[in-house]
Design a protein around this motif. Structure first.
Motif, short mmCIF file in Angstrom:
data_model
loop_
_atom_site.label_atom_id
_atom_site.label_comp_id
_atom_site.label_asym_id
_atom_site.label_seq_id
_atom_site.Cartn_x
_atom_site.Cartn_y
_atom_site.Cartn_z
N TRP A 52 -31.45 48.75 37.03
CA TRP A 52 -31.34 48.51 38.47
C TRP A 52 -30.85 49.82 39.07
CZ3 TRP A 52 -33.18 45.14 41.70
CH2 TRP A 52 -32.60 44.93 42.95
N ARG A 53 -31.72 50.48 39.83
CA ARG A 53 -31.51 51.87 40.16
C ARG A 53 -30.30 52.11 41.04
NH1 ARG A 53 -35.04 54.45 42.89
NH2 ARG A 53 -35.05 56.38 41.68
N ARG A 54 -30.10 51.27 42.02
CA ARG A 54 -29.01 51.49 42.96
C ARG A 54 -27.64 51.51 42.28
NH1 ARG A 54 -28.30 46.73 46.92
NH2 ARG A 54 -27.28 45.90 45.06
N ASP A 55 -27.44 50.59 41.32
CA ASP A 55 -26.12 50.46 40.68
C ASP A 55 -26.10 51.00 39.26
OD1 ASP A 55 -26.34 47.56 42.47
OD2 ASP A 55 -24.65 48.92 42.81
N ASP A 56 -27.25 51.48 38.79
CA ASP A 56 -27.34 52.02 37.43
C ASP A 56 -26.99 50.96 36.39
OD1 ASP A 56 -25.99 54.86 35.60
OD2 ASP A 56 -28.06 54.19 35.88
N TRP A 57 -27.48 49.75 36.59
CA TRP A 57 -27.21 48.65 35.66
C TRP A 57 -28.36 48.53 34.68
CZ3 TRP A 57 -25.76 44.49 39.83
CH2 TRP A 57 -24.48 44.75 40.30
N PRO A 58 -28.09 48.66 33.39
CA PRO A 58 -29.16 48.49 32.41
C PRO A 58 -29.23 47.06 31.89
CG PRO A 58 -27.21 49.34 31.32
CD PRO A 58 -26.86 49.14 32.77
N TYR A 59 -30.36 46.70 31.34
CA TYR A 59 -30.56 45.38 30.73
C TYR A 59 -31.54 45.57 29.59
CZ TYR A 59 -31.64 40.43 30.19
OH TYR A 59 -31.80 39.17 29.70
N TYR A 60 -31.27 44.91 28.45
CA TYR A 60 -32.06 45.14 27.25
C TYR A 60 -32.58 43.85 26.64
CZ TYR A 60 -29.78 49.69 27.51
OH TYR A 60 -29.33 50.91 27.94
N ALA A 61 -33.74 43.96 26.02
CA ALA A 61 -34.21 42.89 25.18
C ALA A 61 -33.33 42.83 23.94
CB ALA A 61 -35.67 43.13 24.78
N GLU A 62 -33.17 41.62 23.40
CA GLU A 62 -32.30 41.45 22.23
C GLU A 62 -32.76 42.30 21.05
OE1 GLU A 62 -29.32 39.44 23.79
OE2 GLU A 62 -29.45 39.85 21.64
N SER A 63 -34.05 42.48 20.94
CA SER A 63 -34.61 43.20 19.78
C SER A 63 -34.22 44.67 19.75
CB SER A 63 -36.12 43.06 19.78
OG SER A 63 -36.66 43.60 20.98
N VAL A 64 -33.79 45.22 20.88
CA VAL A 64 -33.47 46.66 20.92
C VAL A 64 -32.02 46.92 21.30
CG1 VAL A 64 -35.85 47.17 21.53
CG2 VAL A 64 -34.10 47.02 23.34
N LYS A 65 -31.29 45.87 21.61
CA LYS A 65 -29.91 46.03 22.06
C LYS A 65 -29.10 46.74 20.98
CE LYS A 65 -28.59 42.70 24.63
NZ LYS A 65 -28.12 41.38 25.11
N GLY A 66 -28.34 47.75 21.38
CA GLY A 66 -27.56 48.53 20.43
C GLY A 66 -28.29 49.71 19.82
N ARG A 67 -29.60 49.75 19.98
CA ARG A 67 -30.39 50.86 19.43
C ARG A 67 -31.02 51.71 20.53
NH1 ARG A 67 -34.85 49.88 16.53
NH2 ARG A 67 -35.32 47.90 17.59
N SER A 107 -35.13 42.20 35.13
CA SER A 107 -36.33 41.45 34.79
C SER A 107 -37.10 42.21 33.73
CB SER A 107 -37.23 41.24 36.01
OG SER A 107 -38.45 40.64 35.61
N LEU A 108 -37.56 41.51 32.74
CA LEU A 108 -38.44 42.08 31.73
C LEU A 108 -39.79 41.36 31.73
CD1 LEU A 108 -35.95 42.73 28.77
CD2 LEU A 108 -36.81 44.35 30.48
N LEU A 109 -40.15 40.85 32.90
CA LEU A 109 -41.44 40.18 33.07
C LEU A 109 -42.45 41.13 33.67
CD1 LEU A 109 -40.17 36.78 34.52
CD2 LEU A 109 -40.69 37.33 32.15
N THR A 110 -43.61 41.21 33.09
CA THR A 110 -44.61 42.15 33.57
C THR A 110 -44.99 41.88 35.02
OG1 THR A 110 -46.37 40.76 32.68
CG2 THR A 110 -45.59 42.54 31.27
N GLU A 111 -45.02 40.62 35.42
CA GLU A 111 -45.47 40.27 36.77
C GLU A 111 -44.50 40.73 37.85
OE1 GLU A 111 -45.08 38.16 34.20
OE2 GLU A 111 -44.21 36.24 34.85
#
Length: 126
Positions: A52-67, A107-111
């Motif tokens: 989220w660009r304004r607040d620099d908030w990241p969000y990750y899929a479980e499969s890559v979290k921590g990596r 959001s990690l949804l393509t739509e």
């Protein structure tokens, strides 16, 4: 029209690292969220991480979290994906995506994304 160009894909061995870059062609002031997706042969495109660009908030899929770590440089219109401890299952074409005004912070949804790059290939061998 925003254009996104990815770079940094390569072939590496398992346990290695790569840093992907995404350059936006224009001022991205109206882009609320940017993300990285990936698509392996025969599989659906899946979201990996978003920011989220304004607040620099990241969000990750479980499969890559921590990596994986997503980051941005707003002044340079750049988004990055640092990938560590890569696994063979991370092999895929990686795409940068951006969403215009509106939406929620993650959001990690393509739509939910309006703009897409052409992709950069990441291959991880065991």
């Amino acid at each position: 029209q925003v254009q996104l160009v990815e770079s940094g894909g390569d072939s590496v061995q398992a346990g290695g690292s790569l840093r992907l870059s995404c350059a936006a062609s224009e001022v991205t002031i109206n882009l609320n969220r940017m993300a990285w997706f990936r698509q392996a042969p025969g599989k659906e495109r899946e979201g990996v991480a978003c920011i989220w660009r304004r607040d620099d908030w990241p969000y990750y899929a479980e499969s890559v979290k921590g990596r994986f770590t997503i980051s941005q440089d707003i002044a340079k219109n750049m988004v990055y994906l640092q990938m560590n401890n890569l696994k063979p299952e991370d092999t895929a074409m990686y795409y940068c995506a951006a969403q215009g005004p509106g939406g929620i912070w993650y959001s990690l949804l393509t739509e939910d994304y309006n703009y897409w790059g052409q992709g950069t290939q990441v291959t991880v061998s065991s």
